[in-house]
Design a protein around this motif. Structure first.
Motif, mmCIF file in Angstrom:
data_model
loop_
_atom_site.group_PDB
_atom_site.id
_atom_site.type_symbol
_atom_site.label_atom_id
_atom_site.label_comp_id
_atom_site.label_asym_id
_atom_site.label_seq_id
_atom_site.Cartn_x
_atom_site.Cartn_y
_atom_site.Cartn_z
ATOM 1 N N ASP A 60 0.902 -3.919 10.515
ATOM 2 C CA ASP A 60 1.931 -5.524 9.596
ATOM 3 C C ASP A 60 1.994 -5.796 11.682
ATOM 4 O O ASP A 60 2.562 -5.779 11.639
ATOM 5 N N TYR A 67 0.719 1.367 9.893
ATOM 6 C CA TYR A 67 1.304 2.731 8.925
ATOM 7 C C TYR A 67 -0.182 3.576 8.877
ATOM 8 O O TYR A 67 -1.282 3.127 9.690
ATOM 9 N N GLU A 79 5.707 5.080 8.726
ATOM 10 C CA GLU A 79 5.623 3.549 9.548
ATOM 11 C C GLU A 79 6.134 4.460 10.670
ATOM 12 O O GLU A 79 7.163 4.531 11.133
ATOM 13 N N TYR A 102 -3.249 -2.822 4.533
ATOM 14 C CA TYR A 102 -1.766 -3.734 4.063
ATOM 15 C C TYR A 102 -2.379 -4.706 4.212
ATOM 16 O O TYR A 102 -3.454 -5.497 4.754
ATOM 17 N N LYS A 107 3.047 -7.996 0.892
ATOM 18 C CA LYS A 107 3.931 -7.047 1.572
ATOM 19 C C LYS A 107 4.058 -5.086 1.081
ATOM 20 O O LYS A 107 4.515 -4.084 1.114
ATOM 21 N N VAL A 109 1.597 -1.906 0.560
ATOM 22 C CA VAL A 109 0.501 -0.861 1.644
ATOM 23 C C VAL A 109 -0.326 -0.204 0.785
ATOM 24 O O VAL A 109 0.697 0.351 -0.145
ATOM 25 N N ALA A 124 6.150 -1.783 1.105
ATOM 26 C CA ALA A 124 6.379 -1.856 2.963
ATOM 27 C C ALA A 124 7.426 -2.271 3.094
ATOM 28 O O ALA A 124 8.482 -2.355 4.179
#
Length: 213
Positions: A60, A67, A79, A102, A107, A109, A124
């Motif tokens: 991210d 992740y 995370e 991701y 947002k 995962v 996330a």
């Protein structure tokens, strides 16, 4: 050919262009490592056993997070802080996950559950489950096409590739492409995906399912 002392049975090699570093995960141990190819040395790592054998990594970039999923050693999605590699949050999702992806738009995962025959979806923002997408046994490769708002997921044993809505998780198509698709590459600029199965190399035009046709 460059040997990396102490690094064996590599599961995962992911390049981070912003840092110009390789992120490495090993099958034979728990942990995540960063390797500088210019200096040819491992810079640092995170060896917290709770992250397990890192099978795959998703970045991210906006929030400076990454992740990871484990195949054998832990049932958690982890995370981490990209700068320090500190473990920030974890969610128990079950064991045997091969790929993680991701999407900065939703947002979400996504993690492929090999024995679970599904893609697990995690928010996330809250690190809580946000649903599942049904697939076939041996769910393996994941790829996000952000421009087309699509998620691609392969199943090794039923020989199908699922084309899914990236936001809702709806399966828009289930394509018979042959077994053992283990990786998918997406060219968002041209709107195509590439993958190799037992039956050959495929080029898939994503425009039929894209919202941005």
């Amino acid at each position: 050919v460059v040997g990396i002392p102490g690094m064996c049975w590599l599961n995962c090699v992911r390049w981070n262009a912003a840092e110009r570093l390789l992120y490495l995960g090993c099958e034979d141990r728990s942990g995540l490592y960063r390797y500088d190819p210019t200096r040819r040395q491992v810079l640092d790592g995170q060896v917290d056993p709770s992250i397990g054998d890192v099978q795959d990594i998703a970045f991210d970039k906006q929030r400076g997070r990454l992740y990871t999923v484990s195949l054998w050693k832990t049932p958690t999605l982890t995370e981490l802080d990209q700068r320090t590699l500190a473990v920030l949050r974890q969610l128990t999702i079950g064991g045997s996950h091969y790929d993680v992806a991701y999407d900065p738009g939703s947002k979400h995962v996504f993690a492929s559950a090999w024995y679970g025959s599904r893609v697990r979806v995690v928010d996330a923002r809250t690190m809580e489950p946000a649903g599942t997408i049904p697939t076939g046994l041996g769910t393996r490769a994941l790829a996000v096409a952000r421009r087309q708002r699509l998620l691609l997921a392969s199943s090794v044993y039923d020989g199908r590739l699922r084309v899914c809505d990236l936001d809702s998780g709806e399966v828009r198509a289930s394509l018979q492409v042959g077994g053992h698709v283990k990786d998918i590459a997406v060219d968002e600029e041209r709107g195509v995906a590439y993958f190799w199965s037992q039956c050959g190399l495929y080029r898939l035009d994503l425009s039929a399912w894209s919202r941005r046709r």
